[in-house]
Design an enzyme around this catalytic site. Structure first.
Site, mmCIF file in Angstrom:
data_model
loop_
_atom_site.group_PDB
_atom_site.id
_atom_site.type_symbol
_atom_site.label_atom_id
_atom_site.label_comp_id
_atom_site.label_asym_id
_atom_site.label_seq_id
_atom_site.Cartn_x
_atom_site.Cartn_y
_atom_site.Cartn_z
ATOM 1 N N LYS A 156 0.851 -1.192 0.000
ATOM 2 C CA LYS A 156 0.000 0.000 0.000
ATOM 3 C C LYS A 156 0.878 1.229 0.000
ATOM 4 O O LYS A 156 2.006 1.182 0.493
ATOM 5 C CB LYS A 156 -0.890 0.015 1.261
ATOM 6 C CG LYS A 156 -2.120 0.874 1.125
ATOM 7 C CD LYS A 156 -3.220 0.168 0.366
ATOM 8 C CE LYS A 156 -4.454 1.023 0.212
ATOM 9 N NZ LYS A 156 -5.584 0.224 -0.292
HETATM 10 P P1 NAD Z 1 -12.916 8.398 -2.370
HETATM 11 O O1 NAD Z 1 -11.894 9.412 -2.031
HETATM 12 O O2 NAD Z 1 -13.356 8.241 -3.782
HETATM 13 O O3 NAD Z 1 -14.237 8.596 -1.495
HETATM 14 C C1 NAD Z 1 -14.264 8.739 -0.116
HETATM 15 C C2 NAD Z 1 -15.537 9.512 0.209
HETATM 16 O O4 NAD Z 1 -15.699 9.555 1.624
HETATM 17 C C3 NAD Z 1 -15.499 10.950 -0.298
HETATM 18 O O5 NAD Z 1 -16.705 11.262 -0.953
HETATM 19 C C4 NAD Z 1 -15.305 11.766 0.973
HETATM 20 O O6 NAD Z 1 -15.887 13.057 0.885
HETATM 21 C C5 NAD Z 1 -16.020 10.890 1.989
HETATM 22 N N1 NAD Z 1 -15.571 11.120 3.365
HETATM 23 C C6 NAD Z 1 -14.325 11.403 3.803
HETATM 24 N N2 NAD Z 1 -14.322 11.551 5.130
HETATM 25 C C7 NAD Z 1 -15.583 11.351 5.541
HETATM 26 C C8 NAD Z 1 -16.225 11.362 6.797
HETATM 27 N N3 NAD Z 1 -15.546 11.619 7.901
HETATM 28 N N4 NAD Z 1 -17.546 11.099 6.842
HETATM 29 C C9 NAD Z 1 -18.249 10.835 5.731
HETATM 30 N N5 NAD Z 1 -17.702 10.818 4.502
HETATM 31 C C10 NAD Z 1 -16.385 11.072 4.420
HETATM 32 O O7 NAD Z 1 -12.329 7.012 -1.795
HETATM 33 P P2 NAD Z 1 -12.717 5.533 -2.222
HETATM 34 O O8 NAD Z 1 -11.762 5.105 -3.268
HETATM 35 O O9 NAD Z 1 -14.174 5.449 -2.442
HETATM 36 O O10 NAD Z 1 -12.313 4.757 -0.885
HETATM 37 C C11 NAD Z 1 -13.159 4.709 0.248
HETATM 38 C C12 NAD Z 1 -12.723 3.549 1.122
HETATM 39 O O11 NAD Z 1 -12.768 2.334 0.356
HETATM 40 C C13 NAD Z 1 -11.303 3.638 1.679
HETATM 41 O O12 NAD Z 1 -11.267 3.016 2.953
HETATM 42 C C14 NAD Z 1 -10.502 2.800 0.695
HETATM 43 O O13 NAD Z 1 -9.313 2.295 1.260
HETATM 44 C C15 NAD Z 1 -11.492 1.698 0.405
HETATM 45 N N6 NAD Z 1 -11.248 0.986 -0.860
HETATM 46 C C16 NAD Z 1 -11.230 1.634 -2.055
HETATM 47 C C17 NAD Z 1 -11.019 0.905 -3.214
HETATM 48 C C18 NAD Z 1 -11.062 1.549 -4.584
HETATM 49 O O14 NAD Z 1 -11.051 0.808 -5.594
HETATM 50 N N7 NAD Z 1 -11.143 2.857 -4.720
HETATM 51 C C19 NAD Z 1 -10.788 -0.474 -3.164
HETATM 52 C C20 NAD Z 1 -10.823 -1.114 -1.920
HETATM 53 C C21 NAD Z 1 -11.061 -0.370 -0.783
#
Ligand code: NAD
Length: 477
Positions: free
Chosen positions: A107
């Site tokens: 990561k």
């Molecule tokens: P992203 O940046 O696209 O979205 C995150 C969202 O959460 C944003 O809209 C942000 O405004 C919101 N947010 C941030 N802090 C917040 C809070 N305190 N309360 C409510 N909303 C809040 O990120 P993502 O890629 O969607 O990732 C989200 C989670 O999923 C992370 O934990 C990431 O590690 C995990 N994840 C992502 C992927 C991927 O393919 N993108 C894959 C596996 C896991």
């Protein structure tokens, strides 16, 4: 707020690991080898921006190299730190093992608020960060392959791929150095939505097992379930949209940075997302539904399914006892701390764990990496051959029917669908669905067959650790 006695994210992951490993028969040495993070590289680099030099701090952790390349996203957030990156790298090891993606775990992260910089500046910063990692082989098609995570997406992956190609002009596999790229740069159709779609497939598989649904005290069937989603970013948006549009779930609350929208009749996910993109990520002023400023409190709403899809540690010892959802799907990584997990388990809440629930992203990343190495899009050779064979069958059926005077006719829409060969998107969805079903079944078998395994998370760890252990043993460790 996290309680002060709450373990850190990495400690939480280790405690969950320990809970599972106690139920396994591993030598203490091997147990320790699997648990520890192999290495973390910290880089501090300067970029000249707005007339002065700005210094940034970034990390790339490699948790386990039992298989290579190692795989794991790159996150852009101010909260990025070594502990978090190492926790996420460990989760990647277990996640890849659980869904049988042939990678070790890694990561990366950069301490940055991506909203504070314009596109051109972000490109400069990303290219410089990538340069630092590439020159140490911490981005490399055979050794370490990043992907998007919180705060990054296709655009950043395209910059990284291009940076790698510039530094390795004769590497024919250059595009395989990173996944989650745009489709015109070797990316994969369906990758952007993959993690959210994986959440949908995970829920569909869960609801195929009546015993599991009963354990969560839910009525059969996904249709009509009342869902609360936290975070309408890449993962949360796609999960919420697909569940509401394709499975008739009702999204009764969306929680974002600045509060929550709550509507018992169901929110229009696309309309909320459009509003956010037109208002710099804010929900304020969304028509018809007032914004509740205390977003975190909406996690405690009465609902059937809670999907935390924003960030880690949002369900902690301070609020776990007030969470009413009988089923939680961890779309984010680490949204439930170890202490909260204990409280929820005692209350009988069923948790579909992160290492499984959000594995859709790495699964489709695996397909993208394979496509980049094979230099051909999935389905290109077979699609028309498949169509020709189906056409032969249809024509023969029609001929037989007319020769024998049976008067059978095949419905036109059946014929259209049957005659269509599978394109790349269909194949990706099929591969993702198969992966999510198989992984759930391997996890559930341990959960259901062993009296000492009380929950899906422990079962998931057992399956994953066992596979990593086998791999290390075969290498002579
Ligand atoms: P992203 O940046 O696209 O979205 C995150 C969202 O959460 C944003 O809209 C942000 O405004 C919101 N947010 C941030 N802090 C917040 C809070 N305190 N309360 C409510 N909303 C809040 O990120 P993502 O890629 O969607 O990732 C989200 C989670 O999923 C992370 O934990 C990431 O590690 C995990 N994840 C992502 C992927 C991927 O393919 N993108 C894959 C596996 C896991």
């Amino acid at each position: 707020m996290l309680a002060t006695n709450e373990p850190s994210f990495r400690e939480s992951v280790d405690l969950m690991f320990n809970r599972a490993v106690r139920l396994m028969d591993l030598s203490p040495g091997l147990e320790q080898k699997i648990r520890v993070c192999n290495s973390t590289y910290t880089v501090r680099f300067g970029v000249r921006l707005r007339g002065k030099i700005e210094t940034f701090t970034g990390y790339r952790s490699v948790h386990s190299e039992h298989m290579e390349p190692v795989k794991g996203g790159i996150r852009y957030a101010m909260s990025v730190n070594q502990d978090e990156v190492e926790a996420l790298a460990a989760l990647m090891t277990y996640k890849c093992a659980l869904v049988e993606a042939p990678f070790g775990g890694s990561k990366g992260g950069l301490c940055i608020d991506p909203r504070a910089w314009d596109t051109h500046e972000l490109e400069q910063i990303t290219r410089r960060f990538a340069y630092e990692l590439i020159k140490r082989d911490l981005i490399h098609p055979a050794q370490n392959v990043p992907a998007p995570d919180m705060g990054t997406g296709e655009r950043e992956m395209a910059w990284i791929a291009d940076q790698y190609a510039r530094m390795h002009t004769t590497d024919i596999n250059a595009w395989a150095c990173v996944t989650g790229k745009p489709t015109h740069m070797g990316g994969m159709k369906g990758r952007v939505e993959a993690t959210g779609r994986g959440v949908q497939y995970a829920l569909r598989e869960f609801f195929r097992h009546p015993e599991d649904v009963a354990a969560a005290h839910l009525t059969p069937g996904l249709a009509g379930k009342r869902v609360v989603v936290q975070g309408l970013g890449n993962v949360g948006y796609h999960a919420a949209k697909l569940l509401s549009e394709e499975d008739d779930c009702r999204i009764i609350a969306i929680i974002e940075r600045d509060g929550a929208l709550v509507d018992e009749n169901g929110l229009d996910v696309q309309a909320v997302r459009d509003w956010m993109s037109q208002h710099e990520g804010s929900l304020a002023g969304y028509p018809g539904t007032g914004l509740t400023p205390d977003g975190a409190a909406a996690l405690e709403l009465d609902c059937d399914i809670l999907i935390p899809a924003a960030m880690e540690g949002v369900i902690h010892q301070g609020n776990a006892a007030r969470i009413k959802a009988p089923l939680i799907v961890e779309a984010a990584n680490g949204p439930i701390t170890f202490g909260a997990d204990e409280i929820l388990r005692q209350r009988g809440t069923v948790i579909i764990p992160d290492m499984y629930a959000n594995a859709g992203g790495v699964t489709v990343s695996y397909f993208e990496w394979v496509k980049n190495l094979s230099h051909i899009r999935f389905g290109r050779m077979q699609r028309r051959a498949e169509e020709a064979r189906s056409r032969l069958l249809v024509e023969e059926l029609e001929r037989l029917s007319s020769d024998k005077g049976l008067g059978w006719t095949l419905a036109e829409d059946f014929k259209d669908r049957f005659l269509q060969g599978s394109d790349e998107l269909e194949l990706v969805r099929s591969g993702l669905d198969d992966t999510m079903r198989t992984a759930y079944q391997s996890m559930r078998e341990v959960w259901r067959s062993r009296d000492d395994v009380e929950d899906l998370r422990t079962a998931a760890y057992i399956v994953a650790i066992d596979r990593v252990a086998k791999s290390y043993r075969s290498k002579g460790l």
